[in-house]
Design a protein around this motif. Structure first.
Motif, short mmCIF file in Angstrom:
data_model
loop_
_atom_site.label_atom_id
_atom_site.label_comp_id
_atom_site.label_asym_id
_atom_site.label_seq_id
_atom_site.Cartn_x
_atom_site.Cartn_y
_atom_site.Cartn_z
N THR A 184 34.93 56.01 13.77
CA THR A 184 34.43 55.89 15.14
C THR A 184 33.51 57.05 15.49
N SER A 228 30.14 56.38 14.04
CA SER A 228 29.62 55.02 14.26
C SER A 228 29.61 54.22 12.96
N THR A 242 29.12 53.42 18.36
CA THR A 242 30.22 53.95 19.17
C THR A 242 29.73 54.22 20.58
N TYR A 298 29.53 56.51 22.93
CA TYR A 298 29.69 57.92 23.24
C TYR A 298 29.52 58.15 24.74
N VAL A 352 33.06 59.92 23.27
CA VAL A 352 34.34 59.34 22.85
C VAL A 352 35.32 60.46 22.52
N ALA A 369 37.53 54.59 22.72
CA ALA A 369 36.24 53.92 22.54
C ALA A 369 36.24 52.49 23.07
#
Length: 369
Positions: free
Chosen positions: A55, A58, A63, A65, A67, A127
């Motif tokens: 995560t 990515s 992702t 963000y 996060v 996330a």
């Protein structure tokens, strides 16, 4: 006196470089809106999972963000909503795994059948977003807020540093082991001896499998695996004929490897007729190609599994308490989270890293006196 609103602060990943040890300590923006079915947790321990790294960089897709990762959370319940019906009270030691929420609606096939982990309206512990637009943030932080259905009381017999990694790493292998008949009379193979795989060995033995075999590329983990209780070990890069000499010896294989280069067809050769292969490792790209004859000739079943349901998590914790199961962990202070994620990616841990929020631990110890 009601507990004041927590000050939600934690390690935030702002872009892909976070996975290289570049998280920043900040206030978490837009945390989950409080409801009376929620529980606020003052975090003391959080395991590091491979999902955290995927995560942060990515790896499984873009992702959202910023996060804050971490979904193996243990701490003290400091606020319990009036609608919570699980018997959890303020002061209890509790934990949260990879799932924070599901729809729990009476017309949801998954939720009503105890398969909340497969609900299409589930909310991941980090996330992700709740229906009202607030954000889910993980356990590399001081506090965590979670709907009570996905909060679990930790048995007294389990140390926090052992319980934390069980809440994702442990349940990810316990669920497919249990669902596919691991127990007396079964011969089980665990592929990949890391954070997930070591739990696979521990839980396969605890469930009573007749024979448990650890499978890894090299022989450097053999002594550890046998110490965990395994009956045998296969080093696939050191025994060129492993797929022939061990052919048709296993009833069930749990594969924790997440490499597109794994020798999948050779793994399948280890299964007996009507055996089962369950994939739990999730590569960032794809699984290896294979011929249909590798599984149709023996009637082999190939499947997958993702974490586990709340019922299974409670069952797993009960078994761990009964059998005295202890994770093989290395502890890092939460303040060294950036070093910990880099070390995790380098393969340093044997076999799971747990972040310890020393400030909250000391605070709770003072309050307990």
């Amino acid at each position: 006196m009601p507990h004041p609103e927590p000050h939600f602060t934690g390690w935030l990943g702002l872009d892909k470089s976070a996975a290289e040890g570049n998280m920043v300590w900040r206030q978490l923006p837009n945390p989950k809106t409080w409801t009376e079915s929620d529980i606020d947790i003052e975090i003391t321990h959080c395991g590091i999972c491979g999902s955290d790294i995927h995560t942060l960089r990515s790896g499984w897709g873009p992702t959202p963000y910023p996060v804050c990762v971490g979904h193996e959370i243990v701490g003290k319940a400091v606020r319990v909503g009036k609608d919570v019906k699980k018997g959890i009270k303020v002061g209890d030691r509790v934990g949260v795994g990879a799932q924070n929420s599901s729809c729990l609606k009476p017309d949801c096939e998954d939720c009503t059948s105890g398969l909340e982990n497969h609900c299409r309206h589930s909310v991941n512990t980090f996330a992700d977003k709740y229906p009202d637009g607030s954000e889910s943030y993980g356990g590399y932080a001081d506090y965590h807020r979670c709907p009570s259905h996905f909060v679990f009381k930790i048995p007294d017999a389990i140390r926090s540093e052992d319980a934390a990694p069980m809440l994702c790493g442990g349940i990810t292998v316990y669920s497919p082991l249990k669902e596919n008949g691991c127990g007396p009379g079964k011969k089980v193979g665990i592929i990949g001896i890391g954070g997930l795989g070591h739990f696979g060995i521990l839980f396969a033995k605890a469930l009573g499998a007749d024979r448990v075999v650890g499978i890894s590329r090299r022989g450097n983990k053999k002594d550890d695996v046998l110490a965990m209780g395994a009956d045998a070990y296969i080093a696939t890069e050191e025994d060129k004929n492993w797929h022939k000499s061990h052919a048709r010896t296993l009833d069930l294989i749990i594969c924790t490897v997440s490499s597109p280069k794994m020798p999948l067809s050779r793994y399948l050769s280890l299964l007996r007729t009507k055996g089962t292969f369950i994939q739990v490792g999730a590569p960032e790209d794809k699984l290896p190609e294979m011929s249909a004859f590798h599984f149709i000739s023996k009637g082999v079943k190939i499947g997958g599994s993702m974490i586990g349901s709340p019922r299974e998590i409670e069952e797993m914790l009960g078994l761990a308490a009964e059998k005295g199961i202890r994770a093989w962990t290395q502890r890092y202070p939460l303040r060294e989270a950036n070093k910990a994620v880099v070390d995790f990616e380098r393969g340093v841990p044997r076999y799971r890293i747990v972040l310890v929020n020393e400030g909250n631990v000391e605070k709770q110890e003072r309050e307990g006196r």
